[in-house]
Design an enzyme around this catalytic site. Structure first.
Site, PDB file in Angstrom:
ATOM      1  N   SER A   1       0.837  -1.205   0.000  1.00  0.00           N
ATOM      2  CA  SER A   1       0.000   0.000   0.000  1.00  0.00           C
ATOM      3  C   SER A   1       0.874   1.257   0.000  1.00  0.00           C
ATOM      4  O   SER A   1       1.651   1.432  -0.946  1.00  0.00           O
ATOM      5  CB  SER A   1      -0.969  -0.038   1.178  1.00  0.00           C
ATOM      6  OG  SER A   1      -1.989   0.905   1.014  1.00  0.00           O
TER       7      SER A   1
ATOM      8  N   GLU B   1      -9.739  -5.592  -2.535  1.00  0.00           N
ATOM      9  CA  GLU B   1      -9.107  -4.355  -2.078  1.00  0.00           C
ATOM     10  C   GLU B   1      -9.983  -3.530  -1.128  1.00  0.00           C
ATOM     11  O   GLU B   1     -10.351  -4.004  -0.088  1.00  0.00           O
ATOM     12  CB  GLU B   1      -8.644  -3.521  -3.279  1.00  0.00           C
ATOM     13  CG  GLU B   1      -7.420  -4.115  -3.970  1.00  0.00           C
ATOM     14  CD  GLU B   1      -6.163  -4.130  -3.107  1.00  0.00           C
ATOM     15  OE1 GLU B   1      -6.180  -3.553  -2.013  1.00  0.00           O
ATOM     16  OE2 GLU B   1      -5.161  -4.751  -3.520  1.00  0.00           O
TER      17      GLU B   1
ATOM     18  N   HIS C   1      -7.928  -5.476   1.050  1.00  0.00           N
ATOM     19  CA  HIS C   1      -6.659  -4.802   1.305  1.00  0.00           C
ATOM     20  C   HIS C   1      -6.035  -5.319   2.607  1.00  0.00           C
ATOM     21  O   HIS C   1      -6.695  -5.342   3.638  1.00  0.00           O
ATOM     22  CB  HIS C   1      -6.945  -3.299   1.418  1.00  0.00           C
ATOM     23  CG  HIS C   1      -5.770  -2.415   1.162  1.00  0.00           C
ATOM     24  ND1 HIS C   1      -5.029  -2.484   0.009  1.00  0.00           N
ATOM     25  CD2 HIS C   1      -5.205  -1.424   1.899  1.00  0.00           C
ATOM     26  CE1 HIS C   1      -4.070  -1.565   0.051  1.00  0.00           C
ATOM     27  NE2 HIS C   1      -4.145  -0.910   1.193  1.00  0.00           N
TER      28      HIS C   1
END
Ligand code: NAG
Ligand code: NAG
Ligand code: NAG
Ligand code: NAG
Ligand code: NAG
Ligand code: NAG
Ligand code: NAG
Length: 557
Positions: free
Chosen positions: A213, A343, A461
């Site tokens: 990220s 995600e 995510h």
């Protein structure tokens, strides 16, 4: 050879049992800066890990050094105690005594230490840059970056902290504060690693950067930064890249002023503002974090890297990332790059479940969409983009949890993560080997449970990190009988094979041949319950984004 051999020799030579007992609990490494005392942890499969945690790689960035580029550490005389994690950088935290501005630390994990009598084969080094949107988390072992999985592989693992939020990313467009301090911290850590990792059994000529990220966005910037050239040799880019629709600015003076106002500092002139901001306690920055955002912790990417104006300083970033990759002006090292299947479903759930937020988004979609999905605001073109996105992803229906969740999930997922990765893979693969993946495995634990707060929503995510690093707040350490064992074995196997050889296909696991992306075929490895090679990752969705945000040379206006 093993440290225990060293200890055995130490026992034989010194015949001093007390010393030997101490050494077997607390390994010591000598570096050119001074000696460091570590501790011993146990890997998932029961191997000994020598851990050296909380080592300062730069001077504490406090007082006049706040907002400035990091300064190298001075050598020390006494034995440095590195038996526990250092603090995380200022951020809202459950336990305030774990937070400090003196946070420029790194953790090193190794299974072999060279000594006077002992020669070892230097191991390849894997450096992890943590996620958290440039304002959260750390490389600490006991919170979100435990070494227990990766250290079953033959590598040396390093996790690093870097300054966060305003303290790490304030940029006023002036010589006093040109920006990117947090990214320069990462460079300083890489330089420290180059200079000292051999003392820990690591090979400074074989360093793989692995970022997640915000850490992945950083990794793609290190590929183009003049400061990072030659400091690493392979890159693993997980769930973010710098090649998005976001326009990289040369400063974020408005954000600096917002922070100043929140802390009761003057907002002009800039030198008075900065002098005041340098005097405020670091806790004030952490406490004001949530008020820095526009709406409900959005935009998720608030602090941005900046293209630094040239004041004669060492610049971390001197050109636009998309243009750099387009031109092929980057370190052409082998790359693993990919995203998770779902995600950013989290903000989609948060917006749709909250009636106030849902109504606000419904009524003001054209103005809120550019904030949430990170594109230019207030122009006619911006309005057109918002309309088109709403048509394509939300069928222009009134927003509801039942009907809009998937569409809104895709919008967050693509705008924050997927589109940037799509573009990064497309551009980088023209010049170097890119092994692409999609992580779709869903285990029993996740960063998002929905519905009923019980079932994992999907593969969201950070979910793939659960099998690479131990994250005690989210999941236990999976043992060999747990169903997650296979995914741990696969991910750590492929990632370390890549760190060791530049090719994940050398992993000692059963897998299809992982084909790199080619000019004609957008190959990717789908990492699910099974591993399969597929082609065309979310091609239809990314075609919409490509049309809305064409590459500079493909712009036909
Ligand atoms: C807070 O952190 C400190 C320092 O790591 C630790 O000694 C203390 O036990 C922690 N307190 C809680 C409540 O976790
Ligand atoms: C490290 O330095 C100490 C003190 O100078 C010395 O006693 C020890 O032998 C050194 N250890 C190694 C492994 O070189
Ligand atoms: C909904 O969001 C608003 C605005 O962020 C917030 O003030 C409110 O507490 C939220 N409501 C619930 C039930 O979470
Ligand atoms: C916005 O969309 C309208 C209607 O499709 C079009 O006429 C106009 O040229 C567009 N403007 C921009 C700046 O893209
Ligand atoms: C949403 O879907 C659930 C299950 O399909 C259904 O029970 C519920 O009535 C729906 N709610 C609305 C507002 O349509
Ligand atoms: C593995 O972990 C599970 C819980 O996830 C536990 O029930 C089981 O006893 C553990 N097995 C071993 C061999 O430790
Ligand atoms: C669990 O993973 C380890 C390696 O990580 C492997 O050696 C072992 O065979 C696996 N066990 C099972 C039951 O799959």
């Amino acid at each position: 050879m093993h440290l225990f051999t060293v200890i055995l020799i130490a026992i034989l030579l010194s015949n001093n049992r007390a010393l030997a007992d101490h050494l077997s609990q607390f390994p010591v490494v000598n570096t050119s800066l001074g000696s460091i005392k570590g501790s011993i942890l146990t890997s998932r499969l029961g191997k000994n890990i020598f851990a050296f945690r909380g080592i300062r790689y730069a001077k504490p960035p406090i007082e006049d050094l706040r907002f400035r580029p990091p300064q190298p550490v001075d050598p020390w005389e006494n034995l440095l105690d590195a038996t526990e994690d250092g603090p995380m950088c200022p951020q809202p935290a459950y336990n305030r005594s774990e937070v400090s501005e003196d946070c420029l630390r790194l953790n090193i994990y190794t299974k072999q230490i060279p000594g006077k009598l002992i020669r070892i084969q230097p191991q390849n080094v894997l450096v992890y840059i943590h996620p958290g949107g440039f304002y959260a988390f750390s490389g600490q072992s006991h919170n979100n970056a435990g070494p227990q999985y990766l250290m079953d592989q033959d590598i040396v693992l390093v996790t690093i902290n870097y300054r966060l939020g305003s303290l790490g990313f304030m940029s006023t467009g002036t010589e006093d504060c040109p920006g990117n301090a947090g990214l320069k911290d990462q460079v300083m850590a890489l330089r420290w690693i180059r200079n000292h990792i051999s003392s820990f059994g690591g090979n400074p000529d074989s360093v793989t950067l692995m970022g997640y990220s915000a850490g992945a966005l950083s990794t793609t910037l290190h590929l183009i930064s003049p400061m990072s050239r030659g400091l690493f040799h392979r890159a693993i880019v997980m769930s973010a890249a710098a090649t998005s629709q976001v326009k990289i600015p040369t400063d974020q003076i408005e954000l600096a002023r917002k922070q100043a106002a929140l802390l009761g500092c003057p907002v002009i002139p800039a030198d008075k503002m900065m002098a005041c901001l340098r005097k405020k306690p670091a806790t004030d920055y952490a406490d004001s974090l949530e008020y820095m955002f526009v709406i409900s912790w959005n935009p998720v990417l608030l602090w941005k890297p900046v293209i630094e104006p040239n004041f004669g300083q060492e610049r971390f970033l001197d050109q636009d990332p998309t243009e750099a990759f387009l031109k092929g002006d980057f370190m052409k090292v082998p790359i693993i790059a990919g995203i998770t299947k779902d995600e950013f479903a989290g903000p989609a759930v948060a917006f749709l479940r909250n009636e106030t937020l849902r109504n606000e988004l419904d009524l003001n979609f054209d103005t809120l969409a550019p904030i949430l999905f990170l594109y230019e605001r207030h122009t006619e073109e911006s309005k057109n983009r918002s309309r088109l996105l709403r048509e394509e992803f939300l069928r222009d229906e009134p927003l509801s949890l039942n009907n809009s969740l998937q569409g809104l999930n895709y919008l967050f997922a693509d705008s924050l993560i997927g589109f940037a990765m799509h573009r990064f893979v497309q551009l980088a693969s023209r010049h170097t080997l890119v092994y692409q993946y999609k992580f779709s495995y869903v285990g029993r634990y996740s960063f998002l449970y929905y519905p009923y707060e019980k079932t994992p929503y999907g593969a969201v995510h950070h979910d793939d990190l659960l099998y690479l690093l131990s994250i005690p707040s989210r999941a236990p350490i999976f043992n060999v009988t747990d169903p997650e064992n296979l995914t741990v074995e696969r991910l750590t196997g492929m990632w370390s094979a890549f760190a060791n050889t530049g090719d994940p296909n050398n992993a000692q696991i059963s897998m299809p041949h992982w084909k790199p992306v080619t000019k004609t075929d957008n190959h990717y490895l789908n990492i699910g319950q099974v591993l399969t090679m597929e082609i065309g990752l979310f091609a239809e969705r990314f075609a919409i984004w490509d049309q809305l945000f064409p590459l500079p040379t493909e712009n036909t206006e």
